[in-house]
Design an enzyme around this catalytic site. Structure first.
Site: not given
Length: 517
Positions: A353-354
């Protein structure tokens, strides 16, 4: 988040707010008349605002009814003999049809808060708590835990807050916190002290923040966080991801207490951050992806490269060969997993994810299902990977939840203009004021007037322009409503087509009071 689309839903759902500094001694303020708010001084008006939000959230909660078992959502709402299947609609209905009840509930909340304020210190003095937290919050004076800036001029602290000279910090820390309300008050004071804007989300399971300001201010913020007894054994300097930006990237400072530090929609008591997947460093993750991509038949591989972000994030940037669910928000991720368990059966899952925070809970949820062979997650997320491998296997931009929209680490463009199909990856808000979606529209199409997310919204914007007095309630665009909330993936995984339409609401989840990362 852009100033025109704050994450209001998180605020309205948050029933645990910071009231530790409340001081409502005048009983004359407890008055249900319409002039109540006008009678309050500036300081108390803010507390009234918090009370009204809580009253709104409590009233909405009383309207909840169980959703049918075949629906992705766990709850619907029923009011005035009407059934509401999305939160936006019930919020609009309550705001317009039940204003008097909200006012009455606000009065009750104010009374409760006044009582809470009078007993707060005595209750805290009798609490049994962890020695570290006892040492930190013994006298509840947040000023004792602020950095000394007496030798720094205000100009020096504020200068360099713009996007060229300033900085944005992205971080999270999972750890057990016994007094989130005190930490909320401290974080608010700390950020105001350093002239930082942004979002900080606090829960008993930890803290999640994205703040922007001058580089001097962010440096002082990191120093105080690393020295704080609650976090110093869990945080290190490398946990703070930095990018070019500043206070200008956020319209305001927003700090709040919630059940989760990233909204997955499942209580931390059911799925804990303490049981995540195996953390891989960017270098280790890079080798695993390289091995996966080198396989002749990836469809038959025992490995899945899983993007657990939202579809509008993966639209403009993603790892090669990834499986990116077509979900609108992270709170749909558990339902996505439940409906696609066969896809993950006996697979090695490489999750990213980020910034890593969604993988902590997402990997724990996937592991709890007991179908995967192994679950790995990218430590530090895409952000840390791109710092080390800017020309690696991640292609395109990195979406961020603030006014910058995206960060660029390489020159690759993996998305197209929604209208003409030309390569384009710069999001902008739909031109219709009520809409909260982002659209990819290139300069040429913008010049031709194609500035809305869809034809319906474009027409709606034209009608609003002709009738400027029209109510400005937030609403979900029809083109988003037509999207499947939780798609069922085919057993043969489909890669994201570059022409997939971005249909989103920029204030969902995310982070969240604080951004998702």
């Amino acid at each position: 988040m852009p100033s025109s689309s704050p994450d209001q839903e998180d605020d309205l759902e948050a029933c645990v707010l910071r009231f530790s500094d409340l001081d409502l001694k005048s009983t004359s303020l407890i008055n249900p008349s319409s002039s109540l708010k006008a009678e309050l001084d500036i300081s108390t008006k803010k507390k009234y605002s918090f009370a009204k939000k809580k009253a709104f959230a409590l009233l909405v909660k009383t309207k909840e009814v169980p959703a049918p078992p075949f629906e992705c959502k766990e709850k619907w709402w029923k009011c005035c003999q009407q059934l509401f299947t999305d939160q936006t609609s019930i919020h609009r209905h309550v705001a317009t049809q039940h204003a008097d009840e909200i006012c009455q509930e606000t009065v009750l909340v104010l009374k409760q808060l006044a009582a809470t304020s009078s007993t707060f210190k005595s209750l805290k003095s009798t609490d049994q708590r962890h020695p570290v937290q006892e040492a930190l919050t013994h006298n509840h004076k947040v000023s004792a835990w602020l950095p000394d800036i007496s030798c720094i001029s205000p100009d020096e602290l504020i200068s360099g807050q713009d996007s060229d000279d300033g900085e944005v910090l992205l971080y999270y820390c999972y750890c057990d916190l016994e007094d989130p309300a005190w930490i909320c008050a401290w974080q608010t004071a700390l950020c105001q002290h350093l002239h930082l804007t942004g979002k900080v989300r606090i829960a008993t399971e930890g803290i999640n923040g994205t703040v922007g300001g001058s580089k001097l201010a962010t440096r002082l913020y990191v120093e105080i966080m690393l020295s704080c007894p609650m976090f110093k054994d869990y945080l290190c300097k490398d946990d703070f991801k930095t990018s070019k930006g500043g206070a200008c990237c956020f319209p305001e400072l927003r700090v709040g207490v919630f059940e989760e530090i990233v909204p997955m929609g499942i209580s931390p008591k059911k799925v804990s951050y303490k049981k995540p997947g195996i953390h891989l460093s960017p270098g280790e993750f890079h080798k695993e992806v390289e091995k996966y991509l080198s396989q002749a038949n990836q469809e038959q591989s025992d490995t899945i490269l899983l993007d657990c972000r939202n579809f509008y994030e993966s639209k403009i940037g993603r790892f090669q060969g990834c499986l990116a669910p077509d979900i609108r928000k992270f709170s749909y991720f558990p339902s996505y997993v439940d409906k696609n368990l066969e896809l993950f059966k006996e697979k090695r899952v490489l999750m990213y994810c980020t910034g890593g925070i969604r993988c902590e809970r997402g990997s724990a949820y996937l592991k709890a299902k007991g179908v995967c062979k192994e679950v790995f997650q990218l430590k530090g997320g895409i952000h840390k990977y791109l710092e080390e491998f800017p020309d690696g296997f991640y292609k395109g931009k990195l979406f961020v939840f603030d006014e910058r929209y995206a960060l660029s680490f390489n020159s690759d463009i993996v998305s197209d203009c929604s209208y003409c199909g030309a390569p384009w990856d710069q999001y902008r808000l739909c031109s219709t004021p009520q809409c909260r979606q982002l659209v990819l529209t290139c300069p040429t199409c913008q010049g031709q007037g194609f500035t809305a997310c869809c034809v319906t919204c474009q027409d709606k914007g034209s009608r609003q322009a002709a009738n400027p007095g029209h109510s400005s309630f937030k609403e979900e665009c029809e083109c988003t409503a037509r999207r499947p909330r939780v798609p069922r993936e085919p057993l043969q995984r489909e890669r994201i087509p570059s022409s997939a339409e971005p249909r989103l609401s920029v204030d969902e989840d995310g982070p969240c009071l604080a951004s998702e990362h």
